[in-house]
Design an enzyme around this catalytic site. Sequence first.
Site, PDB file in Angstrom:
ATOM      1  N   HIS A 135      60.202  -5.232  11.223  1.00 23.44           N
ATOM      2  CA  HIS A 135      59.778  -5.451   9.839  1.00 23.44           C
ATOM      3  C   HIS A 135      58.682  -6.515   9.804  1.00 23.44           C
ATOM      4  O   HIS A 135      58.801  -7.530  10.484  1.00 23.44           O
ATOM      5  CB  HIS A 135      60.976  -5.917   9.014  1.00 23.44           C
ATOM      6  CG  HIS A 135      60.638  -6.271   7.596  1.00 23.44           C
ATOM      7  ND1 HIS A 135      60.425  -5.316   6.623  1.00 23.44           N
ATOM      8  CD2 HIS A 135      60.469  -7.462   6.988  1.00 23.44           C
ATOM      9  CE1 HIS A 135      60.138  -5.915   5.472  1.00 23.44           C
ATOM     10  NE2 HIS A 135      60.167  -7.225   5.673  1.00 23.44           N
ATOM     11  N   HIS A 187      47.304  18.693  22.806  1.00 23.03           N
ATOM     12  CA  HIS A 187      48.530  18.161  23.425  1.00 23.03           C
ATOM     13  C   HIS A 187      49.500  19.267  23.812  1.00 23.03           C
ATOM     14  O   HIS A 187      50.273  19.111  24.758  1.00 23.03           O
ATOM     15  CB  HIS A 187      49.195  17.096  22.545  1.00 23.03           C
ATOM     16  CG  HIS A 187      49.329  17.440  21.109  1.00 23.03           C
ATOM     17  ND1 HIS A 187      48.318  17.225  20.203  1.00 23.03           N
ATOM     18  CD2 HIS A 187      50.356  17.973  20.398  1.00 23.03           C
ATOM     19  CE1 HIS A 187      48.732  17.601  18.988  1.00 23.03           C
ATOM     20  NE2 HIS A 187      49.950  18.061  19.090  1.00 23.03           N
ATOM     21  N   CYS A 214      37.830  19.617  23.401  1.00 22.06           N
ATOM     22  CA  CYS A 214      38.491  18.426  22.872  1.00 22.06           C
ATOM     23  C   CYS A 214      37.655  17.167  23.087  1.00 22.06           C
ATOM     24  O   CYS A 214      37.324  16.466  22.134  1.00 22.06           O
ATOM     25  CB  CYS A 214      39.856  18.261  23.527  1.00 22.06           C
ATOM     26  SG  CYS A 214      40.717  16.779  23.012  1.00 22.06           S
ATOM     27  N   GLY A 256      36.455  17.945  30.306  1.00 19.83           N
ATOM     28  CA  GLY A 256      37.073  17.540  29.047  1.00 19.83           C
ATOM     29  C   GLY A 256      37.164  18.631  28.011  1.00 19.83           C
ATOM     30  O   GLY A 256      37.867  18.493  27.016  1.00 19.83           O
ATOM     31  N   GLY A 278      39.070  28.616  11.537  1.00 20.92           N
ATOM     32  CA  GLY A 278      40.003  28.695  12.661  1.00 20.92           C
ATOM     33  C   GLY A 278      39.287  28.899  13.984  1.00 20.92           C
ATOM     34  O   GLY A 278      38.052  28.867  14.060  1.00 20.92           O
ATOM     35  N   THR A 328      29.938  18.483  31.748  1.00 21.82           N
ATOM     36  CA  THR A 328      30.966  17.446  31.779  1.00 21.82           C
ATOM     37  C   THR A 328      32.338  18.089  31.631  1.00 21.82           C
ATOM     38  O   THR A 328      32.477  19.152  31.030  1.00 21.82           O
ATOM     39  CB  THR A 328      30.768  16.445  30.621  1.00 21.82           C
ATOM     40  OG1 THR A 328      30.629  17.183  29.400  1.00 21.82           O
ATOM     41  CG2 THR A 328      29.541  15.580  30.830  1.00 21.82           C
ATOM     42  N   ILE A 348      40.411  21.304  10.776  1.00 21.19           N
ATOM     43  CA  ILE A 348      39.026  20.984  11.129  1.00 21.19           C
ATOM     44  C   ILE A 348      38.167  20.802   9.881  1.00 21.19           C
ATOM     45  O   ILE A 348      37.415  19.830   9.755  1.00 21.19           O
ATOM     46  CB  ILE A 348      38.438  22.074  12.062  1.00 21.19           C
ATOM     47  CG1 ILE A 348      39.193  22.058  13.398  1.00 21.19           C
ATOM     48  CG2 ILE A 348      36.948  21.875  12.292  1.00 21.19           C
ATOM     49  CD1 ILE A 348      38.944  23.268  14.282  1.00 21.19           C
TER      50      ILE A 348
END
Length: 470
Positions: free
Chosen positions: A449, A326, A47, A44, A277, A42, A189
Amino acid sequence: MADAAPQTYDVVIIGGGPGGYNAAIRAGQLGLKVAIIEMRATLGGTCLNVGCMPSKALLHASELYEAANTEFAGIGIEVKPKLNLAQMHKAKDDSVEALTKGIEFLMKKNKVVWLKGRGRIAGPNKVEVEAADGAKTTYDAKNIVIATGSEPTPLPGVAFEDGKVIDSTGALFLPKVPKHLIVIGAGVIGLELGSVWRRLGAQVTVVEFLDKVGAGMDAEVATAFQRGLTKQGMTFRMGTKVTGATSTKDGVELTLEPSAGGAAETLKGDVVLVAIGRRPYTAGLGLETVGIETDKRGVIPNDHFKTTAPGVWVIGDVTYGPMLAHKAEEDAVAVIELIAGKAGHVDYDLVPSVIYTGPEVAWVGKNEEQLKAAGVAFKKGKFPFAANSRAKINHETEGFVKVLADATTDKVLGVHIYGPSAGELIGEACIAMAFGGSSEDIARTCHSHPTRSEAVRQAAMAVEGWAMQA
């Protein structure tokens, strides 16, 4: 399918994650002949398949479960929730499947050819794709974009073992709630996935080499954030390194030492999540066929996304800048626009970071420590969510907004948010900073508000000492 694909392209992109698929879409929009190579079944990338998306599904579901257990009764909703973990996983998997199919649709819509298989550079302007059955096909590409992303960094002395010593992917698919989950690494993570399993009933211990959580986070925010997670029930072992792991019949025994040196001790859990990491993924990429060398961290260097090889470009986690989906998307648009002869640029100072815990943490620009180290004179405005009407009504008053602005020009230099919807609220700061805005610009802009966004405005007001709600 690959066998029906043309043999020559303007752009071939290796990797179908947020960097790769957005590059493919932009190339299609600009009329370039483009193909994308992805070895997963697949599209993507990490992510969508085993990263941002499934983790957010579990964070959302576990947050609702915890709210049902701890908050509902207080606001007049009486229920006795029962965890159905299999259904929670199914809902997560269904969402991921819908998203990956959406990416496939976008490829077709933008006339992108998906070459299924493992891609490698096979010399100047040549890319080879090895299909699942082992068949290899070579394609010509005027431009090659490397968008292969990253993979979890292993920890020396702590070998992965199914169901016992796991990486972030394994933590998304645990078939039962661990009694004691040990998380190695207090970064994004580890803290997100640790939060999921703590809410669902696990005892969670976080072991971190450094003395503060959330790498790169403003120190004041980090202190408040760790205090909040501790209050929720997480245990932290800071300034501690893991030197080894031994698998036992019913779990894993870790050997720990103080980071600064000292006596060793052991810590037992039934599952250990290694979340120290991520590292660039370049295995078998054929970089040597075009003379590209990685740096000592495995990163492929670039100059405005160009590698040292003519016609070969690089974006996302595999090169410089923050390892964020992003950020890869921004790189993707910039690199394709450069290839198409337009101007492409990304300002990494304006890439926001978010930790999707409860409450969330988000920040953009510089933190206090960075400004002090650079000798930049700044003013600070802070506003607590405890004084925000919407947060009070919703019983989500933990945290604050902090705005840092230049002492002379009032230009916003950094915004740091610990509190409800921080990941959404940070977008306003990004826009203001992209336009070179001042704290007064935010302070004098009308906000609806009652909303949480008013906390951002009040913090901007506080820079000049006129916050009105606290």
